[in-house]
Design a protein around this motif. Structure first.
Motif, short mmCIF file in Angstrom:
data_model
loop_
_atom_site.label_atom_id
_atom_site.label_comp_id
_atom_site.label_asym_id
_atom_site.label_seq_id
_atom_site.Cartn_x
_atom_site.Cartn_y
_atom_site.Cartn_z
N SER A 9 0.62 -1.09 0.21
CA SER A 9 0.05 0.53 -0.26
C SER A 9 0.73 0.68 0.37
O SER A 9 1.37 1.38 0.96
CB SER A 9 -0.83 0.09 1.36
N THR A 11 -0.06 4.57 -0.88
CA THR A 11 -1.22 5.44 -0.06
C THR A 11 -2.68 5.23 1.35
O THR A 11 -3.09 6.06 1.46
CB THR A 11 -2.37 6.54 -0.96
N THR A 14 -5.11 0.45 0.30
CA THR A 14 -5.07 -1.35 0.89
C THR A 14 -4.79 -1.98 2.39
O THR A 14 -5.22 -2.95 2.19
CB THR A 14 -4.08 -1.98 -0.54
N TYR A 59 -0.84 0.17 -10.24
CA TYR A 59 -0.30 2.06 -10.25
C TYR A 59 0.55 2.01 -11.45
O TYR A 59 1.40 1.58 -11.80
CB TYR A 59 1.38 1.85 -8.96
C1 LIG Z 1 0.45 6.95 -10.91
C2 LIG Z 1 -0.70 6.01 -10.52
C3 LIG Z 1 -1.73 5.12 -11.78
C4 LIG Z 1 -3.10 4.66 -11.05
N1 LIG Z 1 -2.90 3.10 -11.97
C5 LIG Z 1 -4.33 3.06 -11.60
C6 LIG Z 1 -5.11 1.64 -12.71
O1 LIG Z 1 -3.64 1.46 -13.41
N2 LIG Z 1 -6.05 0.90 -11.90
C7 LIG Z 1 -6.27 0.92 -11.41
O2 LIG Z 1 -7.74 0.68 -10.50
N3 LIG Z 1 -6.62 2.51 -10.29
C8 LIG Z 1 -5.12 3.01 -10.40
N4 LIG Z 1 -4.60 4.07 -9.57
C9 LIG Z 1 -5.03 4.50 -9.19
C10 LIG Z 1 -4.48 3.33 -7.15
O3 LIG Z 1 -4.70 2.24 -7.44
C11 LIG Z 1 -5.76 3.69 -6.35
O4 LIG Z 1 -6.01 4.93 -6.34
C12 LIG Z 1 -6.05 2.14 -4.87
O5 LIG Z 1 -6.38 2.98 -3.78
C13 LIG Z 1 -3.71 3.01 -4.16
O6 LIG Z 1 -4.09 2.37 -3.27
P1 LIG Z 1 -3.40 2.36 -1.91
O7 LIG Z 1 -3.74 3.37 -0.98
O8 LIG Z 1 -3.29 1.48 -0.71
O9 LIG Z 1 -1.88 2.97 -1.79
C14 LIG Z 1 -3.40 4.66 -9.54
C15 LIG Z 1 -2.96 5.52 -8.95
C16 LIG Z 1 -1.95 6.62 -9.46
C17 LIG Z 1 -1.75 7.52 -8.76
#
Ligand SMILES: Cc1cc2nc3c(=O)[nH]c(=O)nc-3n(C[C@H](O)[C@H](O)[C@H](O)COP(=O)(O)O)c2cc1C
Length: 148
Positions: A9, A11, A14, A59
């Motif tokens: 995770s 941000t 997750t 990501y």
């Molecule tokens: C650069 C970037 C690329 C991302 N690519 C995708 C993607 O391909 N598919 C998707 O569903 N979300 C995508 N996201 C959204 C993140 O997966 C989503 O914000 C997720 O909740 C982040 O989880 P975390 O807070 O545990 O890191 C992307 C976000 C960023 C900043």
């Protein structure tokens, strides 16, 4: 029954989702350990747990990329790991405005199957903040518990 949740995770979404899954599994009599992917090894995928649940967001942009800490773990899965007889489920929070909404879920499921693992429930993909989808996450987790 015992389960391990392994999450990556950047941000926090997750991690928050992992806490909800863990709470729901515990409520369904599954003893659950939750660990950051940075703290475990790929051998934990074939340990003594009855179920391993992976939580990994996507990501990427045009292509599917895993959350950065998961990348290293995934590369180590590429070796000769035999997961036959082991049970798995995968989840992710994501953003449906991306081309591959929660593409990390499909990506990891494919790899787990290639290594012989069994996916016991279709992966859970949550659009946006997991706290807004708590009941859906609880229901999915309860059905995991029933599938064991
Ligand atoms: C650069 C970037 C690329 C991302 N690519 C995708 C993607 O391909 N598919 C998707 O569903 N979300 C995508 N996201 C959204 C993140 O997966 C989503 O914000 C997720 O909740 C982040 O989880 P975390 O807070 O545990 O890191 C992307 C976000 C960023 C900043």
């Amino acid at each position: 029954m015992k389960a391990m949740i392994i999450f990556g995770s950047t941000t926090g979404n997750t991690e928050a989702m992992s806490e909800i899954v863990s709470k729901a599994l515990d409520e369904n009599e599954i003893e659950t350990i939750t660990a950051n992917v940075t703290e475990v090894s790929v051998n934990d995928l074939k340990g003594e747990n009855d179920l391993v649940v992976l939580g990994c967001p996507a990501y990427g942009d045009d292509e599917i990329e895993l959350q950065e800490d998961f990348e290293e773990f995934y590369e180590k899965m590429e070796g000769s790991l035999d997961l036959s007889g082991k049970k798995f489920a995968v989840f992710a929070p994501g953003d449906s405005s991306y081309e591959h909404f929660c593409g990390s879920v499909d990506f990891l499921e494919k790899k787990l199957k290639e290594l012989g693992g069994e996916i016991i429930e279709e992966g859970l993909k949550i659009d946006g903040d997991p706290d807004d989808s708590e009941s859906e996450i609880m229901d999915w987790s309860a059905s995991l518990a029933k599938s064991l």
